[in-house]
Structure formats: C-alpha cells, structure tokens
Design a protein around this motif. Sequence first.
Motif, PDB file in Angstrom:
ATOM      1  N   ASN A  27      -5.754   0.606  13.629  1.00 55.44           N
ATOM      2  CA  ASN A  27      -4.807   0.490  14.734  1.00 55.44           C
ATOM      3  C   ASN A  27      -4.842  -0.918  15.327  1.00 55.44           C
ATOM      4  O   ASN A  27      -5.874  -1.587  15.269  1.00 55.44           O
ATOM      5  CB  ASN A  27      -5.156   1.523  15.821  1.00 55.44           C
ATOM      6  N   PRO A  28      -3.700  -1.384  15.895  1.00 55.58           N
ATOM      7  CA  PRO A  28      -2.411  -0.686  16.040  1.00 55.58           C
ATOM      8  C   PRO A  28      -1.598  -0.715  14.746  1.00 55.58           C
ATOM      9  O   PRO A  28      -1.713  -1.663  13.954  1.00 55.58           O
ATOM     10  CB  PRO A  28      -1.709  -1.507  17.132  1.00 55.58           C
ATOM     11  N   PRO A  29      -0.794   0.315  14.521  1.00 54.58           N
ATOM     12  CA  PRO A  29      -0.013   0.405  13.285  1.00 54.58           C
ATOM     13  C   PRO A  29       0.852  -0.837  13.043  1.00 54.58           C
ATOM     14  O   PRO A  29       1.497  -1.340  13.968  1.00 54.58           O
ATOM     15  CB  PRO A  29       0.857   1.646  13.515  1.00 54.58           C
ATOM     16  N   GLY A  30       0.827  -1.322  11.817  1.00 54.74           N
ATOM     17  CA  GLY A  30       1.689  -2.431  11.437  1.00 54.74           C
ATOM     18  C   GLY A  30       1.155  -3.812  11.737  1.00 54.74           C
ATOM     19  O   GLY A  30       1.716  -4.807  11.266  1.00 54.74           O
ATOM     20  N   SER A 278     -13.283  -1.678   4.967  1.00 52.21           N
ATOM     21  CA  SER A 278     -12.405  -2.360   5.920  1.00 52.21           C
ATOM     22  C   SER A 278     -11.054  -2.700   5.289  1.00 52.21           C
ATOM     23  O   SER A 278     -10.009  -2.619   5.945  1.00 52.21           O
ATOM     24  CB  SER A 278     -13.072  -3.622   6.454  1.00 52.21           C
ATOM     25  N   TYR A 279     -11.057  -3.060   4.004  1.00 53.36           N
ATOM     26  CA  TYR A 279      -9.807  -3.372   3.308  1.00 53.36           C
ATOM     27  C   TYR A 279      -8.911  -2.148   3.225  1.00 53.36           C
ATOM     28  O   TYR A 279      -7.702  -2.215   3.534  1.00 53.36           O
ATOM     29  CB  TYR A 279     -10.133  -3.892   1.909  1.00 53.36           C
ATOM     30  N   GLN A 280      -9.478  -1.014   2.841  1.00 47.24           N
ATOM     31  CA  GLN A 280      -8.671   0.208   2.729  1.00 47.24           C
ATOM     32  C   GLN A 280      -8.163   0.659   4.099  1.00 47.24           C
ATOM     33  O   GLN A 280      -7.019   1.104   4.231  1.00 47.24           O
ATOM     34  CB  GLN A 280      -9.488   1.324   2.084  1.00 47.24           C
ATOM     35  N   ARG A 281      -8.986   0.523   5.115  1.00 44.06           N
ATOM     36  CA  ARG A 281      -8.553   0.894   6.465  1.00 44.06           C
ATOM     37  C   ARG A 281      -7.421  -0.020   6.945  1.00 44.06           C
ATOM     38  O   ARG A 281      -6.467   0.439   7.583  1.00 44.06           O
ATOM     39  CB  ARG A 281      -9.736   0.829   7.432  1.00 44.06           C
ATOM     40  N   ALA A 282      -7.541  -1.311   6.636  1.00 49.08           N
ATOM     41  CA  ALA A 282      -6.481  -2.244   7.022  1.00 49.08           C
ATOM     42  C   ALA A 282      -5.177  -1.930   6.292  1.00 49.08           C
ATOM     43  O   ALA A 282      -4.087  -2.031   6.873  1.00 49.08           O
ATOM     44  CB  ALA A 282      -6.918  -3.679   6.722  1.00 49.08           C
ATOM     45  N   GLN A 283      -5.283  -1.557   5.028  1.00 48.46           N
ATOM     46  CA  GLN A 283      -4.081  -1.173   4.289  1.00 48.46           C
ATOM     47  C   GLN A 283      -3.386   0.012   4.951  1.00 48.46           C
ATOM     48  O   GLN A 283      -2.152   0.056   5.026  1.00 48.46           O
ATOM     49  CB  GLN A 283      -4.446  -0.830   2.844  1.00 48.46           C
ATOM     50  N   ARG A 284      -4.157   0.988   5.418  1.00 48.02           N
ATOM     51  CA  ARG A 284      -3.556   2.135   6.106  1.00 48.02           C
ATOM     52  C   ARG A 284      -2.885   1.686   7.405  1.00 48.02           C
ATOM     53  O   ARG A 284      -1.833   2.220   7.768  1.00 48.02           O
ATOM     54  CB  ARG A 284      -4.631   3.192   6.362  1.00 48.02           C
ATOM     55  N   ARG A 285      -3.484   0.728   8.090  1.00 48.15           N
ATOM     56  CA  ARG A 285      -2.870   0.222   9.314  1.00 48.15           C
ATOM     57  C   ARG A 285      -1.519  -0.425   9.023  1.00 48.15           C
ATOM     58  O   ARG A 285      -0.531  -0.175   9.729  1.00 48.15           O
ATOM     59  CB  ARG A 285      -3.804  -0.815   9.969  1.00 48.15           C
ATOM     60  N   ALA A 289       3.325   0.946   9.725  1.00 44.26           N
ATOM     61  CA  ALA A 289       4.196   0.125  10.585  1.00 44.26           C
ATOM     62  C   ALA A 289       5.319   0.981  11.140  1.00 44.26           C
ATOM     63  O   ALA A 289       5.957   1.731  10.421  1.00 44.26           O
ATOM     64  CB  ALA A 289       4.783  -1.030   9.779  1.00 44.26           C
ATOM     65  N   SER A 290       5.531   0.864  12.441  1.00 47.60           N
ATOM     66  CA  SER A 290       6.546   1.710  13.089  1.00 47.60           C
ATOM     67  C   SER A 290       7.938   1.096  12.929  1.00 47.60           C
ATOM     68  O   SER A 290       8.089  -0.063  12.628  1.00 47.60           O
ATOM     69  CB  SER A 290       6.225   1.873  14.571  1.00 47.60           C
TER      70      SER A 290
END
Length: 290
Positions: A27-30, A278-285, A289-290
């Motif tokens: 978070n935050p998304p995008g 951290s890379y995979q979590r950032a990809q999900r963030r 994207a809204s």
Amino acid sequence: MEAVRAAIEKQVIGLTGLALGGVDFENPPGDPGLFGPQSVIWQVHNDFTSMLCGGVSALLLQMLHPLALAGVWDHSNFRADMLGRLRRTSQFVSVTTFGPTAEAERLIAKVKAIHLRVNGVGSDGTPYAASDPDLLTWVHVAESSRFLASHLRYRNPQLSRDSQDRYYREAARIAAALGARDIPTSCAQVEDYLQRMRPQLACDARTREVARILLAAPAPSALARPFAALVMQAGIDLLPPWAQRQFDFHPGALRRRLVRTGVAGVGKVLRGSMRNGSYQRAQRRISRAS
C-alpha cells in the motif's frame, strides 16, 4: 509441496530486512515508489540469492576503507548483532528500491539523521563523519558494484552494458539523496573510481576482525545455516581480485567452482519458493492501481 515451499520462504525472509517488519510494501495501491517496475534497479534487486551474496561482498569491500571501518567499529553493535546489521541494510535497500514513495523517503531521512551522529577519529588520527559526501560515495559504489556483479554472475549474465549503466544511474539517486557527491553513473566510471580508490584502502587487524565476525554471523535457524555459509563464501568470491588479495583470501579454483554451482542451484530453488518477498509485494501494490 506447498508446506516445503512456505518453509523455505520463511527461512529466506528471516535473513532479510522483511524480518524487521514495519513497512507495508502493498500500500498505497498503484504507488510506483522511487523507480517503478520498468526500472533496471527492480530487475537487479529482485533476486534474494544474488542480493544476499552481493550484500556480503559489499560489506567486505566497504570495510577496506579505513574511515568506513572506523565508523562501524566505533558506532555499530556488529560484534553482538551482525545478523541484525545485515537485516537493517537489507531493509534499506529493499524499501528504497521497492517500497512505496513515502516509506522510501522516510527511511532515507532516518538514515541521514543517523549519519549525522556518527563521527569520530580513525585509528591513524584522521577525523571521520558518516555524513561525509566522499565517504558516502565510497559506501554506495562498493555496494552497487557488488550487487551488479552478483546479478551478472548468478541471475542474468546477458544484461546489456547500456542496462548496466542505467542501473548505476538509477542507484545513484539514492546515494545523492543521502548526500553523496561526484557519484559514478556508468560501468566505466565505476571501474575507474575503484581503481582510483585503491591507494586509500587497507586491511589491518580491525578489518580482519570485522570480516571474521561477518563471515561467522549466525544464521536465523539451523535449517538456514548451510545456505548462509554458502552466501558468505560467494561474497568473498565476488570481491575484485585485488580486494581478495588484500584480505588474504585465496579460494582455489575448485572451491570457486563449488560455490558458484551451489549458489546457482540454491537460487533456482529459492526463486521458485518466493511468494511474499518485497519484490512480489511491490508488484501486488502496482497491480492494484485504482
């Protein structure tokens, strides 16, 4: 098989800054962070195995500078908590690379504030300050050059020279934010810089003591111990030959071959096991994207 994968992932995360918690990579998304997924720095920093090996090599190389060594010797609790130091360094790199913008900027400001308190006198009487722009440049170049060397050896030997130069330009943004100056931003400039710095480097009893403690750093668990030992040997192998000679490291051809084969094999297993780095979590963030 899922239980095995999850157990492997848990062990790997225990070696990294993610074990410290406190940062929400999703978070935050995008939010693209400081660089975004199209950057070369995301490509170079996204592999746990090569980054851990490069990180060990970077710390060894950094300690050859007498004033960088003095700062660690006088102000760090590395003797009692080397694993903690490795985790904190890992957290800074992962957050500034993959973290949301606000978290990356917060951590940069925190490290700058810490640097202002790290001052003293080296063993030869030379004053030092962790906020010294030239010393910050040394620490940065030692780190970024070993990360890239490890990526080229263990992840993507075909990374183009142009992309390697772009990596140095991107990584220099973090160094500049911390206060470094005259930062090399290409392979040629980095190679020239390292050669120019060699007369300033030394390996004395304190350097060897820090190296000994680093290489003997405890693994977070018995299960991770063989991998941690392999990473330490790979870190030595990633040093420039002249730096290996200064430390009096002389790994033979057979040991080098065994280490490189071992790291390459382990790297494949770990890449298949990671779901929440951290890379995979950032990809999900980014994907949210809204």
